[in-house]
Design an enzyme around this catalytic site. Structure first.
Site, PDB file in Angstrom:
ATOM      1  N   HIS A 101       3.396 -12.901   9.184  1.00 25.89           N
ATOM      2  CA  HIS A 101       4.615 -12.207   8.776  1.00 25.89           C
ATOM      3  C   HIS A 101       5.827 -12.497   9.675  1.00 25.89           C
ATOM      4  CE1 HIS A 101       2.014  -9.692   6.213  1.00 25.89           C
ATOM      5  NE2 HIS A 101       1.277  -9.424   7.257  1.00 25.89           N
TER       6      HIS A 101
HETATM    7  O1  RIB Z   1       3.370  -5.412   7.318  1.00 28.40           O
HETATM    8  C1  RIB Z   1       3.434  -6.420   8.317  1.00 28.40           C
HETATM    9  C2  RIB Z   1       4.285  -5.971   9.457  1.00 28.40           C
HETATM   10  O2  RIB Z   1       3.713  -4.802  10.040  1.00 28.40           O
HETATM   11  C3  RIB Z   1       4.356  -7.007  10.597  1.00 28.40           C
HETATM   12  O3  RIB Z   1       5.584  -6.876  11.266  1.00 28.40           O
HETATM   13  C4  RIB Z   1       3.233  -6.578  11.500  1.00 28.40           C
HETATM   14  O4  RIB Z   1       3.443  -6.954  12.868  1.00 28.40           O
HETATM   15  C5  RIB Z   1       3.310  -5.081  11.379  1.00 28.40           C
HETATM   16  O5  RIB Z   1       4.322  -4.628  12.274  1.00 28.40           O
END
Ligand code: RIB
Ligand code: CA
Length: 313
Positions: A243
């Site tokens: 992500h």
């Molecule tokens: O849903 C994914 C996000 O939530 C990313 O930023 C991960 O690090 C968590 O913070």
């Protein structure tokens, strides 16, 4: 060489946050003015420590790290140890940091930095719940028109949610903060699950990072080996979605991504869909188009960039 892009990274490390920070610190196009920790994946005392661990892993102990909000604006903190492990950085055995946490609150650092630099020259890269950003905007609204843009990981539309059926974690943890940010009129580039779910840490890609052969390459591969197992089991995929580095990669090579300007509105009332990012992708309303929402990525190009940059540390 064009002027370096000045950025503040607001983060809740988290293995994917850690890889995003490494990518930023490895990239000369970016000037990391500071890192601000927020409670999210794990509590604040761990996210700030993890941020310092990663700066030292990158060989950049001079990077200012501040701690910010210990909990969301209104709701109780929800964390994600099941995904990230009890430390938030499970996987490699990283030493306790020797670099010190900066005195002062992250929110004051964000305000002071935006007010000190020329208007329109500082970009906020947010990798966690938006609590620090909302607090800064509420505390000193003068910063809003001075912030160049916010590039954020969070939300989901076609992919729906990952922590509830309708909400992505960063928004779900602090939906009220997200509502403040998306109502701020600051230009926003949004990396929702719709695009991050197309950036999978396949075995081939993780092995290429491990093959860098440096301490950073080894630690990053170990971070990803741990991080991906939760989503591989959940989604039945080869690898898990990487992500947060999408935020930094957009600054370095925006051409890797594609999307469109849309209205994004945050659900802050319903218990059933709290934290949902309602994205008007098909323009069925006349709501203002307050975010550039990404939906596609050149995943091979993304991992090639990431691997090349990590090899520089
Ligand atoms: O849903 C994914 C996000 O939530 C990313 O930023 C991960 O690090 C968590 O913070
Ligand atoms: Ca994160």
């Amino acid at each position: 060489m064009t002027a370096r892009q000045k950025i503040i990274i607001d983060t809740d490390p988290g293995q994917d946050d850690a890889v995003a920070i490494l990518l930023a610190l490895a990239s000369p196009e970016l000037e990391v003015l500071g890192i601000t920790a927020v409670a999210g994946n794990v509590p604040l005392h761990l996210t700030e420590r993890n941020a310092r661990k990663i700066c030292e892993l990158a060989g950049r102990p001079e990077t200012p790290v501040f701690k910010g909000a210990i909990r969301p604006l209104l709701r109780h903190l929800v964390t994600a140890e099941a995904v990230h492990g009890k430390t938030g950085l499970d996987g490699p055995d990283l030493p306790e940091p020797s670099m010190k946490l900066q005195p002062g609150h992250a929110v004051d650092f964000i305000i002071d930095t935006v007010m000190h630099h020329n208007a329109g020259t500082v970009t906020l890269c947010t990798l966690g719940p938006l609590t620090n950003i909302a607090l800064a905007l509420n505390r000193d609204p003068r910063i809003a028109p001075r912030i160049q843009r916010i590039v954020m990981m969070g939300g989901g539309y076609f992919e729906q949610g990952n922590v509830t059926p309708s909400a992505e974690f960063n928004i779900y943890v602090d939906p009220h903060a997200a509502d403040v940010v998306f109502g701020s009129h600051i230009p926003i580039v949004m990396m929702p699950l719709d695009v991050t779910h197309k950036a999978l840490t396949t075995r081939k890609r993780v092995d290429a990072i491990r093959a860098i052969g440096t301490p950073v390459g080894k630690a990053t591969a170990e971070l990803l080996d741990f991080f991906e197992r939760f989503d591989e089991t959940k989604y039945g995929t080869d690898g898990g979605p990487l992500h947060d580095p999408c935020v930094i990669a957009w600054l370095l090579k925006p051409e890797l991504f594609s999307g469109r300007e849309c209205n994004v509105t945050i659900e802050t009332m319903s218990e059933l869909t709290l934290g949902a990012t309602v994205i008007d992708w098909w323009y069925v309303t006349d709501r203002p188009r307050n975010a550039h929402v990404m939906r596609d990525i050149d995943a091979d190009g993304f991992f090639a960039l990431l691997t090349e940059r990590l090899a520089r540390l």
